[in-house]
Design a protein around this motif. Sequence first.
Motif, PDB file in Angstrom:
ATOM      1  N   ALA A   1       0.761  -1.143  -0.017  1.00  0.00           N
ATOM      2  CA  ALA A   1      -0.211   0.033   0.149  1.00  0.00           C
ATOM      3  C   ALA A   1       0.893   1.235  -0.161  1.00  0.00           C
ATOM      4  O   ALA A   1       2.089   1.149   0.543  1.00  0.00           O
ATOM      5  CB  ALA A   1      -0.684  -0.082   1.130  1.00  0.00           C
ATOM      6  N   LYS A   2       0.395   2.307  -0.704  1.00  0.00           N
ATOM      7  CA  LYS A   2       1.311   3.539  -0.757  1.00  0.00           C
ATOM      8  C   LYS A   2       0.495   4.705  -0.357  1.00  0.00           C
ATOM      9  O   LYS A   2      -0.588   4.868  -0.973  1.00  0.00           O
ATOM     10  CB  LYS A   2       1.619   3.509  -2.424  1.00  0.00           C
ATOM     11  CG  LYS A   2       2.418   4.925  -2.552  1.00  0.00           C
ATOM     12  CD  LYS A   2       3.691   4.880  -1.883  1.00  0.00           C
ATOM     13  CE  LYS A   2       4.484   6.319  -2.324  1.00  0.00           C
ATOM     14  NZ  LYS A   2       5.692   6.409  -1.775  1.00  0.00           N
ATOM     15  N   ALA A   3       0.919   5.537   0.785  1.00  0.00           N
ATOM     16  CA  ALA A   3       0.415   6.840   1.235  1.00  0.00           C
ATOM     17  C   ALA A   3       0.877   7.806  -0.036  1.00  0.00           C
ATOM     18  O   ALA A   3       2.038   7.709  -0.141  1.00  0.00           O
ATOM     19  CB  ALA A   3       0.669   7.098   2.683  1.00  0.00           C
ATOM     20  N   VAL A   4      -0.146   8.574  -0.327  1.00  0.00           N
ATOM     21  CA  VAL A   4       0.198   9.749  -1.195  1.00  0.00           C
ATOM     22  C   VAL A   4      -0.226  10.962  -0.583  1.00  0.00           C
ATOM     23  O   VAL A   4      -1.258  10.989   0.232  1.00  0.00           O
ATOM     24  CB  VAL A   4      -0.099   9.603  -2.624  1.00  0.00           C
ATOM     25  CG1 VAL A   4       0.581   8.392  -3.173  1.00  0.00           C
ATOM     26  CG2 VAL A   4      -1.861   9.376  -2.655  1.00  0.00           C
ATOM     27  N   THR A   5       0.307  12.188  -0.823  1.00  0.00           N
ATOM     28  CA  THR A   5      -0.221  13.561  -0.656  1.00  0.00           C
ATOM     29  C   THR A   5      -0.810  14.227  -1.787  1.00  0.00           C
ATOM     30  O   THR A   5      -0.175  13.808  -2.781  1.00  0.00           O
ATOM     31  CB  THR A   5       1.016  14.288   0.356  1.00  0.00           C
ATOM     32  OG1 THR A   5       1.459  13.427   1.333  1.00  0.00           O
ATOM     33  CG2 THR A   5       0.596  15.736   0.716  1.00  0.00           C
ATOM     34  N   ALA A   6      -1.867  14.785  -1.873  1.00  0.00           N
ATOM     35  CA  ALA A   6      -2.315  15.813  -2.840  1.00  0.00           C
ATOM     36  C   ALA A   6      -1.119  16.616  -3.630  1.00  0.00           C
ATOM     37  O   ALA A   6      -0.304  17.009  -2.606  1.00  0.00           O
ATOM     38  CB  ALA A   6      -3.352  16.545  -2.564  1.00  0.00           C
ATOM     39  N   GLY A   7      -1.015  16.346  -4.923  1.00  0.00           N
ATOM     40  CA  GLY A   7       0.112  16.771  -5.621  1.00  0.00           C
ATOM     41  C   GLY A   7       1.303  15.965  -5.814  1.00  0.00           C
ATOM     42  O   GLY A   7       1.937  16.194  -6.796  1.00  0.00           O
ATOM     43  N   ASP A   8       1.173  14.702  -5.297  1.00  0.00           N
ATOM     44  CA  ASP A   8       2.258  13.688  -5.417  1.00  0.00           C
ATOM     45  C   ASP A   8       2.135  13.048  -6.810  1.00  0.00           C
ATOM     46  O   ASP A   8       0.997  13.162  -7.510  1.00  0.00           O
ATOM     47  CB  ASP A   8       2.240  12.596  -4.631  1.00  0.00           C
ATOM     48  CG  ASP A   8       2.784  13.062  -3.074  1.00  0.00           C
ATOM     49  OD1 ASP A   8       3.387  14.324  -2.878  1.00  0.00           O
ATOM     50  OD2 ASP A   8       2.746  12.158  -2.243  1.00  0.00           O
ATOM     51  N   THR A   9       3.025  12.366  -7.297  1.00  0.00           N
ATOM     52  CA  THR A   9       3.004  11.410  -8.344  1.00  0.00           C
ATOM     53  C   THR A   9       3.103  10.103  -7.894  1.00  0.00           C
ATOM     54  O   THR A   9       3.819   9.651  -7.129  1.00  0.00           O
ATOM     55  CB  THR A   9       4.149  11.665  -9.355  1.00  0.00           C
ATOM     56  OG1 THR A   9       4.037  13.111  -9.859  1.00  0.00           O
ATOM     57  CG2 THR A   9       4.078  10.663 -10.442  1.00  0.00           C
ATOM     58  N   PHE A  10       2.156   9.198  -8.341  1.00  0.00           N
ATOM     59  CA  PHE A  10       2.019   7.931  -8.225  1.00  0.00           C
ATOM     60  C   PHE A  10       2.357   7.058  -9.315  1.00  0.00           C
ATOM     61  O   PHE A  10       1.665   7.258 -10.421  1.00  0.00           O
ATOM     62  CB  PHE A  10       0.793   7.514  -7.524  1.00  0.00           C
ATOM     63  CG  PHE A  10       0.692   6.097  -7.014  1.00  0.00           C
ATOM     64  CD1 PHE A  10       1.209   5.421  -6.135  1.00  0.00           C
ATOM     65  CD2 PHE A  10      -0.163   5.081  -7.939  1.00  0.00           C
ATOM     66  CE1 PHE A  10       1.319   3.983  -5.737  1.00  0.00           C
ATOM     67  CE2 PHE A  10      -0.243   3.711  -7.548  1.00  0.00           C
ATOM     68  CZ  PHE A  10       0.411   3.330  -6.528  1.00  0.00           C
ATOM     69  N   THR A  11       3.311   6.014  -9.150  1.00  0.00           N
ATOM     70  CA  THR A  11       3.793   5.300 -10.440  1.00  0.00           C
ATOM     71  C   THR A  11       3.758   3.784  -9.949  1.00  0.00           C
ATOM     72  O   THR A  11       4.082   3.552  -8.804  1.00  0.00           O
ATOM     73  CB  THR A  11       5.168   5.469 -10.755  1.00  0.00           C
ATOM     74  OG1 THR A  11       5.150   6.780 -11.132  1.00  0.00           O
ATOM     75  CG2 THR A  11       5.616   4.666 -11.960  1.00  0.00           C
ATOM     76  N   ILE A  12       2.991   2.967 -10.681  1.00  0.00           N
ATOM     77  CA  ILE A  12       3.180   1.525 -10.742  1.00  0.00           C
ATOM     78  C   ILE A  12       4.143   1.081 -11.960  1.00  0.00           C
ATOM     79  O   ILE A  12       4.115   1.355 -13.048  1.00  0.00           O
ATOM     80  CB  ILE A  12       1.869   0.483 -11.136  1.00  0.00           C
ATOM     81  CG1 ILE A  12       0.877   1.271 -10.290  1.00  0.00           C
ATOM     82  CG2 ILE A  12       2.108  -0.769 -11.228  1.00  0.00           C
ATOM     83  CD1 ILE A  12      -0.554   0.729 -10.516  1.00  0.00           C
ATOM     84  N   ALA A  13       5.382   0.771 -11.123  1.00  0.00           N
ATOM     85  CA  ALA A  13       6.626   0.539 -12.197  1.00  0.00           C
ATOM     86  C   ALA A  13       6.434  -0.470 -13.146  1.00  0.00           C
ATOM     87  O   ALA A  13       5.898  -1.484 -12.750  1.00  0.00           O
ATOM     88  CB  ALA A  13       7.962   0.542 -11.377  1.00  0.00           C
ATOM     89  N   ALA A  14       7.065  -0.495 -14.417  1.00  0.00           N
ATOM     90  CA  ALA A  14       6.930  -1.547 -15.329  1.00  0.00           C
ATOM     91  C   ALA A  14       7.337  -2.658 -14.739  1.00  0.00           C
ATOM     92  O   ALA A  14       8.528  -3.015 -14.068  1.00  0.00           O
ATOM     93  CB  ALA A  14       7.847  -1.084 -16.527  1.00  0.00           C
ATOM     94  N   GLY A  15       6.639  -3.709 -15.083  1.00  0.00           N
ATOM     95  CA  GLY A  15       6.900  -5.325 -14.692  1.00  0.00           C
ATOM     96  C   GLY A  15       6.348  -5.492 -13.121  1.00  0.00           C
ATOM     97  O   GLY A  15       6.748  -6.520 -12.608  1.00  0.00           O
ATOM     98  N   SER A  16       5.991  -4.444 -12.223  1.00  0.00           N
ATOM     99  CA  SER A  16       5.412  -4.809 -10.988  1.00  0.00           C
ATOM    100  C   SER A  16       4.075  -4.939 -10.667  1.00  0.00           C
ATOM    101  O   SER A  16       3.685  -5.464  -9.817  1.00  0.00           O
ATOM    102  CB  SER A  16       5.701  -3.576  -9.932  1.00  0.00           C
ATOM    103  OG  SER A  16       4.966  -2.381 -10.309  1.00  0.00           O
ATOM    104  N   GLN A  17       3.394  -5.072 -11.896  1.00  0.00           N
ATOM    105  CA  GLN A  17       1.799  -5.360 -11.688  1.00  0.00           C
ATOM    106  C   GLN A  17       1.712  -6.686 -12.593  1.00  0.00           C
ATOM    107  O   GLN A  17       1.673  -6.594 -13.965  1.00  0.00           O
ATOM    108  CB  GLN A  17       0.924  -4.266 -12.192  1.00  0.00           C
ATOM    109  CG  GLN A  17      -0.395  -4.540 -11.816  1.00  0.00           C
ATOM    110  CD  GLN A  17      -0.829  -4.508 -10.007  1.00  0.00           C
ATOM    111  OE1 GLN A  17       0.076  -3.707  -9.320  1.00  0.00           O
ATOM    112  NE2 GLN A  17      -1.228  -5.802  -9.789  1.00  0.00           N
ATOM    113  N   THR A  18       1.408  -7.687 -12.114  1.00  0.00           N
ATOM    114  CA  THR A  18       0.954  -8.909 -12.928  1.00  0.00           C
ATOM    115  C   THR A  18      -0.146  -9.340 -12.908  1.00  0.00           C
ATOM    116  O   THR A  18      -0.863  -9.664 -11.838  1.00  0.00           O
ATOM    117  CB  THR A  18       2.233 -10.196 -12.331  1.00  0.00           C
ATOM    118  OG1 THR A  18       3.606  -9.515 -12.545  1.00  0.00           O
ATOM    119  CG2 THR A  18       1.988 -11.436 -13.202  1.00  0.00           C
ATOM    120  N   MET A  19      -0.637  -9.992 -13.987  1.00  0.00           N
ATOM    121  CA  MET A  19      -1.911 -10.470 -14.227  1.00  0.00           C
ATOM    122  C   MET A  19      -1.563 -12.093 -14.474  1.00  0.00           C
ATOM    123  O   MET A  19      -0.592 -12.341 -15.209  1.00  0.00           O
ATOM    124  CB  MET A  19      -2.595  -9.974 -15.486  1.00  0.00           C
ATOM    125  CG  MET A  19      -3.226  -8.599 -15.219  1.00  0.00           C
ATOM    126  SD  MET A  19      -4.195  -8.397 -16.423  1.00  0.00           S
ATOM    127  CE  MET A  19      -3.720  -6.397 -16.866  1.00  0.00           C
TER     128      MET A  19
END
Length: 130
Positions: free
Chosen positions: A105-123
Amino acid sequence: MAQGISAAQANKMLDAFARGTDFPGNAAVWVKLHTGDPGAAGTANAAGETTRQQGTWGAASGGANSNSADIVWTNVSTTETYSYISFWTASTAGTFLGSDDLAVAKAVTAGDTFTIAAGSQTMAITPVAA
């Protein structure tokens, strides 16, 4: 439903496999952020950041594939913690395809950039072991 393929998508795949019906696939897969389990319809626990980003997926191998490019949300609108994502056929509305939890899980603050890195999300669909 913690994560997985939607019932409607699974039924289409099974009908194509066992009954020879057409399975056209999806022209694109869009990713939506969630602060908890999206549920069976993909609509629960939606993040305040409502923009869906289009994912790019590599070719399947061994019953799995993963995102082949970063999936990025810039300048997120809300301070919150992302823990799940859902998959859709369109940037708005569309058909719910399924969901998955994030590895962390990733906490973000308004204005942040959130990234799911290439290769890190698998189906994956579990194939018969060789």
